[in-house]
Design a protein around this motif. Structure first.
Motif, short mmCIF file in Angstrom:
data_model
loop_
_atom_site.label_atom_id
_atom_site.label_comp_id
_atom_site.label_asym_id
_atom_site.label_seq_id
_atom_site.Cartn_x
_atom_site.Cartn_y
_atom_site.Cartn_z
N LEU A 1 -25.29 9.23 45.76
CA LEU A 1 -26.18 8.75 44.70
C LEU A 1 -27.02 7.55 45.13
O LEU A 1 -26.61 6.78 46.00
CB LEU A 1 -25.34 8.37 43.48
CG LEU A 1 -24.48 9.52 42.93
CD1 LEU A 1 -23.47 8.99 41.93
CD2 LEU A 1 -25.36 10.58 42.32
N ASP A 2 -28.14 7.38 44.44
CA ASP A 2 -29.04 6.27 44.73
C ASP A 2 -28.78 5.03 43.88
O ASP A 2 -29.57 4.09 43.87
CB ASP A 2 -30.50 6.71 44.59
CG ASP A 2 -30.89 7.08 43.16
OD1 ASP A 2 -30.03 7.00 42.23
OD2 ASP A 2 -32.06 7.47 42.95
N VAL A 3 -27.66 5.02 43.16
CA VAL A 3 -27.27 3.88 42.32
C VAL A 3 -25.81 3.53 42.61
O VAL A 3 -25.01 4.40 42.95
CB VAL A 3 -27.44 4.18 40.81
CG1 VAL A 3 -28.91 4.33 40.45
CG2 VAL A 3 -26.66 5.43 40.40
N HIS B 1 -30.10 11.22 40.09
CA HIS B 1 -29.79 10.21 41.11
C HIS B 1 -29.28 10.78 42.42
O HIS B 1 -28.89 10.04 43.31
CB HIS B 1 -28.74 9.24 40.54
CG HIS B 1 -29.24 8.49 39.35
ND1 HIS B 1 -30.12 7.44 39.44
CD2 HIS B 1 -29.00 8.67 38.03
CE1 HIS B 1 -30.39 6.98 38.25
NE2 HIS B 1 -29.74 7.71 37.36
#
Length: 181
Positions: free
Chosen positions: A141-143, A164
């Motif tokens: 994920l990008d978070v 995400h």
């Protein structure tokens, strides 16, 4: 009739590698990973060991899910969902998905599965059914935090992950319980 691959409806994402000392891709789900809670003989509700490599460099966290798309519910059955696994973690030990979650990284937490418990619940296909597919997915994920609360459903998590996802690692194995005599 050909059954589609369980991930065919998901948005495309780069693949990375997922292996397990417990479960072999394309193999049979081991007995300890079946559900004793649901009365499967020999089942221990032990989450499988998982290890992944090759995720995108910009990964900030991971989510792990296990889903049986063949459960006779119309929507399958979510067995496990873990979120907010730090990017520095690339392995979960066998049994990490117990009720206490003590085998998980400190920031990670388990969502309630379709048995309404926040833990791994083992395979429990109806006795005599054809083999069910158990789909293990690690999503990069990008978070750092996915932003769903511990009371969110795994289906809501899956929808949220799509916004995400940087990459996805998939392992599919099958499970079957013999017909009762």
């Amino acid at each position: 009739m050909t059954t589609p691959h369980p991930t065919s409806a998901l948005p495309a994402a780069p693949a990375f590698s997922l292996v397990s000392e417990t479960v072999t891709a394309g193999g049979s789900w081991p007995e300890p990973q079946f559900s004793g809670i649901f009365g499967v003989p020999g089942g221990q509700d032990r989450s499988p060991q998982l290890e992944w490599t090759g995720a995108p460099a910009e990964t900030k966290s991971y989510a792990v899910t296990i889903h049986d798309p063949d459960a006779p519910t119309g929507s399958g059955f979510w067995h496990w969902a873990v979120v907010d696994i730090p990017a520095s973690v690339t392995e979960l030990a066998e049994g990490a998905g117990g009720e206490s979650g003590e085998g998980l990284p400190a920031s990670a937490y388990q969502l309630r599965n379709d048995a309404a418990v926040a833990r791994y619940i083992g395979a429990a296909p109806p006795a005599g059914d054809a083999p069910h597919r158990y789909v293990v997915i690690v999503t990069a994920l990008d978070v750092e935090q996915i932003g769903v609360g511990p009371d969110a459903t795994p289906a809501l998590l899956a929808l949220t992950l799509n916004a995400h996802v940087l990459g996805r690692a998939v392992l599919v194995a099958t499970a079957q319980v013999p017909a009762l005599v």
